[in-house]
Design a protein around this motif. Structure first.
Motif, PDB file in Angstrom:
ATOM      1  N   GLU A  14       0.974  -1.269  -0.017  1.00  0.00           N
ATOM      2  CA  GLU A  14      -0.045   0.106   0.130  1.00  0.00           C
ATOM      3  C   GLU A  14       0.787   1.136   0.032  1.00  0.00           C
ATOM      4  O   GLU A  14       0.515   2.255  -0.345  1.00  0.00           O
ATOM      5  N   ARG A  31       1.951  -8.801  -0.169  1.00  0.00           N
ATOM      6  CA  ARG A  31       0.853  -8.376   0.410  1.00  0.00           C
ATOM      7  C   ARG A  31       0.067  -7.478  -0.532  1.00  0.00           C
ATOM      8  O   ARG A  31       0.351  -6.537  -0.984  1.00  0.00           O
ATOM      9  N   ASP A  90      -3.320  -3.127   1.262  1.00  0.00           N
ATOM     10  CA  ASP A  90      -4.233  -3.197   2.704  1.00  0.00           C
ATOM     11  C   ASP A  90      -4.249  -1.658   3.065  1.00  0.00           C
ATOM     12  O   ASP A  90      -3.614  -1.031   3.825  1.00  0.00           O
ATOM     13  N   LYS A 117      -4.536   4.045   6.932  1.00  0.00           N
ATOM     14  CA  LYS A 117      -3.793   4.259   5.288  1.00  0.00           C
ATOM     15  C   LYS A 117      -4.950   4.506   4.577  1.00  0.00           C
ATOM     16  O   LYS A 117      -5.658   3.724   3.910  1.00  0.00           O
ATOM     17  N   ARG A 157     -11.547  -1.894   4.764  1.00  0.00           N
ATOM     18  CA  ARG A 157     -10.216  -2.113   4.813  1.00  0.00           C
ATOM     19  C   ARG A 157      -9.624  -3.436   4.316  1.00  0.00           C
ATOM     20  O   ARG A 157     -10.200  -4.331   4.160  1.00  0.00           O
ATOM     21  N   ASN A 163       0.018  -7.266  14.974  1.00  0.00           N
ATOM     22  CA  ASN A 163      -0.486  -6.137  15.232  1.00  0.00           C
ATOM     23  C   ASN A 163      -1.975  -5.634  15.311  1.00  0.00           C
ATOM     24  O   ASN A 163      -2.341  -5.344  16.113  1.00  0.00           O
ATOM     25  N   ARG A 194      -5.219   0.478  17.461  1.00  0.00           N
ATOM     26  CA  ARG A 194      -3.918   0.648  17.868  1.00  0.00           C
ATOM     27  C   ARG A 194      -3.217   1.765  17.287  1.00  0.00           C
ATOM     28  O   ARG A 194      -2.002   2.284  17.755  1.00  0.00           O
ATOM     29  N   CYS A 211       4.280 -12.239  11.038  1.00  0.00           N
ATOM     30  CA  CYS A 211       4.864 -11.021  10.475  1.00  0.00           C
ATOM     31  C   CYS A 211       4.627  -9.493  11.163  1.00  0.00           C
ATOM     32  O   CYS A 211       5.146  -8.583  10.843  1.00  0.00           O
TER      33      CYS A 211
HETATM   34  C1  PEP Z   1      -0.282  -6.671  11.472  1.00  0.00           C
HETATM   35  O1  PEP Z   1      -1.205  -6.567  11.436  1.00  0.00           O
HETATM   36  O2  PEP Z   1       0.620  -7.328  12.445  1.00  0.00           O
HETATM   37  C2  PEP Z   1       0.834  -6.800  10.248  1.00  0.00           C
HETATM   38  C3  PEP Z   1       1.753  -7.180   9.836  1.00  0.00           C
HETATM   39  O3  PEP Z   1       0.117  -5.975   9.190  1.00  0.00           O
HETATM   40  P1  PEP Z   1       0.000  -4.077   9.392  1.00  0.00           P
HETATM   41  O4  PEP Z   1       0.925  -3.789  10.525  1.00  0.00           O
HETATM   42  O5  PEP Z   1       0.610  -3.561   8.047  1.00  0.00           O
HETATM   43  O6  PEP Z   1      -1.499  -4.080   9.806  1.00  0.00           O
END
Ligand code: PEP
Ligand code: MG
Length: 574
Positions: free
Chosen positions: A303, A337, A340, A345, A362, A458, A469, A506
């Motif tokens: 993205e 990916r 996103d 974003k 999203r 995350n 977050r 990740c």
């Molecule tokens: C996550 O959500 O842990 C992730 C790796 O994607 P992003 O931080 O880009 O939402």
């Protein structure tokens, strides 16, 4: 007299040096009225200064393109956009013509008006962009007034220089890196401020949001930055100084020792192979991934190619970006990916008023609602699959039908490429992100339909604990060690291993060395993180006995008392 100031810890490390106060004086401009015959020349003076700043920014972007983190070029783009905004420069030109005032004064009037409007914006990210307007205007004023800007001098005492500023632009910050600035401190800035982002990615010790640093610290005063604790010690006594000098050299020694791990295979004491991969945002980040010998790209957040521009990148542009990474990684996996966007974003022109954007349109939801945009990206990724080991990763899955619709669109994209006679890898692997509890609790369908899974901790934490977050008021509730989070992560890893489907992590948890052993004990063998975190995580892997961890972590996962859980984690890491 020695004293301590506190701010936000944004970039670890210790810096010891003499304060160089960066003045905001450039913005305190005088006002004078011009004779009518000089108005045109004054307007030309402003136009020329703006052109010079644009050149400066372009040069900065070109000169730092490969060496600098991806964020820098995005910041330069933002500053260029501000410079082109008619509400700033054109309006200042009108002011000069109407009021026969000097260029500096006209520009500052416009800046103050715009900055006031930004200050009222609710969204914290956008609000902080108000600071960018001030930084851009400062640059133009430096040209207009012949003020050289932030040229830090080396301290006469031979110590390193610590910049103390009200606020800093990312462009200034990257210049500090070239000048070997020891660290910096700012009055302003929060977790999403540019200064914080750049400091972290450049690994310069920094503390932001100190409020009165510029008022309390005197020029040339000795200062210690303890970046890990967000603490600033001004005029330290000899004992504190010695202590920090010792800690600093210990840290430096540790860091240089870590580089030696580059060629060591990431293998546990009992011989389990672990794959340590890199997260990237832009194609040029692959340079850093290769520097640390990452086993592949575990997450390419595409993205970022779509942000800060009016129209999405074309299929060819995307193919060039994905293909460059595939080629650079020479056969190592490159996990791309799909777009996103949404939540924090947002594509330009796509701003919508959503009450709960994190729960809105999203990631995959957005792509399925915009099939043409999605198909373009899918074709570009498929084409790049000829240039390396490209894998496709779908973000934010919750429903089986989202996987099915995506797979149908991939087939459609393949058919289009066949029609065009363009080659692609028929067997390109397709995986999904597990970042919504609903997906983690219904893994069977995802394991049956997909080639691999990647846990986005995350978002998994955000959605499991119901906390935004990006909202600092609930940041203290964001807890990777919440028993519910740990169970979802552990269950996903073990379900994958039972089904013979690769599972990676990740999210940020994968790059935190405090959690490496915990994840290893859950059975995780694929970690993806910021390249700068690879060595520290590798160090943990090399010290670990996977079989022993498995037994210890099985016990830990049965706990639900936070204090006991943390106690067990400490034992695990001892
Ligand atoms: C996550 O959500 O842990 C992730 C790796 O994607 P992003 O931080 O880009 O939402
Ligand atoms: Mg995510």
């Amino acid at each position: 007299m020695s004293f301590t100031l506190h701010g936000f810890a944004v970039s670890h490390g210790i810096a010891i040096g003499h304060a160089h106060l960066v003045s905001h004086g450039a913005l305190e401009v005088h006002h004078y009225v011009l004779p009518a015959k000089h108005v045109e020349a004054e307007m030309a003076r402003l136009t020329a200064a703006v052109a010079e700043v644009r050149n400066e920014l372009d040069e900065l972007k070109a000169s730092t393109f490969t060496a600098a983190p991806a964020e820098i070029s995005a910041f330069v783009d933002i500053h260029n956009l501000i410079l082109a905004d008619p509400l700033l420069v054109d309006a200042a030109l009108e002011l000069i013509a109407e009021r026969r005032c000097n260029a500096e004064w006209a520009l500052v009037q416009r800046m103050e008006m715009l900055a006031e409007q930004f200050a009222e914006i609710e969204d914290s990210y956008l609000r902080e962009r108000g600071a960018d307007i001030v930084q851009v205007v400062e640059r133009v004023l430096r040209v207009l007034t012949g003020h050289p800007g932030y040229v830090p001098r080396r301290s006469s005492r031979g110590e390193d220089t610590i910049i103390v500023a009200h606020d800093l632009s990312p462009a200034d910050t990257i210049q500090f890196k070239q000048m070997k600035i020891a660290g910096f401190v700012t009055d302003l800035g929060g977790a999403t401020s540019h200064t914080a982002i750049v400091a972290r990615s450049l690994n310069i010790p920094a503390v932001v949001g100190v409020h009165h640093a510029r008022a309390l610290i005197r020029d040339d005063e000795l200062v210690i930055i303890d970046g890990a604790r967000g603490v600033l010690i001004v005029d330290p006594d000899e004992r504190i100084l010695q202590e920090y000098r010792l800690r600093k050299s210990e840290l430096e020694l540790e860091r240089s020792k870590l580089k030696r791990l580059r060629s060591a295979p990431a293998r546990t004491l009992d011989g389990e192979e672990v794959s340590l991969q890199a997260n990237i945002e832009l194609p040029q980040d692959a340079v850093q991934a290769k520097e640390v010998d990452a086993a592949g790209i575990g997450l390419f957040r595409t993205e970022f190619l779509f942000l800060n521009r009016d129209t999405p990148p074309t299929e060819d542009e995307q193919f060039a970006a994905y293909g460059a990474v595939a080629e650079a990684m020479r056969g190592r996996p490159v996990t791309i990916r799909t777009l996103d966007v949404g939540a924090d974003k947002v594509l330009r022109g796509g701003e919508r008023q959503e009450a709960n954007p994190a729960l809105g349109l999203r990631a995959i939801r957005y792509c399925l609602a915009e099939p043409q945009l999605f198909l373009t990206q899918l074709r570009a990724i498929l084409r790049a699959s000829m240039l390396g080991r490209v894998r496709l990763l779908i973000p934010m899955l919750a429903h089986t039908h989202e996987v099915e619709q995506t797979l149908a669109l991939v087939e459609q994209a393949k058919a289009m490429l066949r029609e065009r006679g363009q080659p692609f890898n028929e067997a390109m692997e397709i995986g999904g992100m597990i970042e919504i509890p609903a997906a983690a609790l219904s893994l069977g369908v995802f394991l049956r339909r997909l080639d691999f899974l990647s846990i986005g901790t995350n978002d998994l934490i955000q959605y499991t604990l119901a906390i935004d977050r990006t909202d600092e008021s609930v940041a203290h509730l964001y807890d990777p060690l919440h028993p519910a989070v740990l169970r979802l992560v552990a269950q996903t890893i073990s379900a994958g291993s039972r089904a013979g489907v690769d599972v990676a992590v990740c999210g940020e948890m994968a790059g935190d060395p405090v959690l490496t052993r915990l994840l290893l004990g859950m059975g995780l063998r694929q970690f993806s993180m910021h390249p700068s975190q690879v060595y520290e995580v590798k160090q943990q892997v090399l010290r670990s006995d996977a079989a022993q961890l498995r037994r210890q972590v099985a016990r830990l996962l049965r706990l639900d008392e936070p204090a006991r859980l943390r106690e067990q984690l400490e034992k695990l890491n001892a």
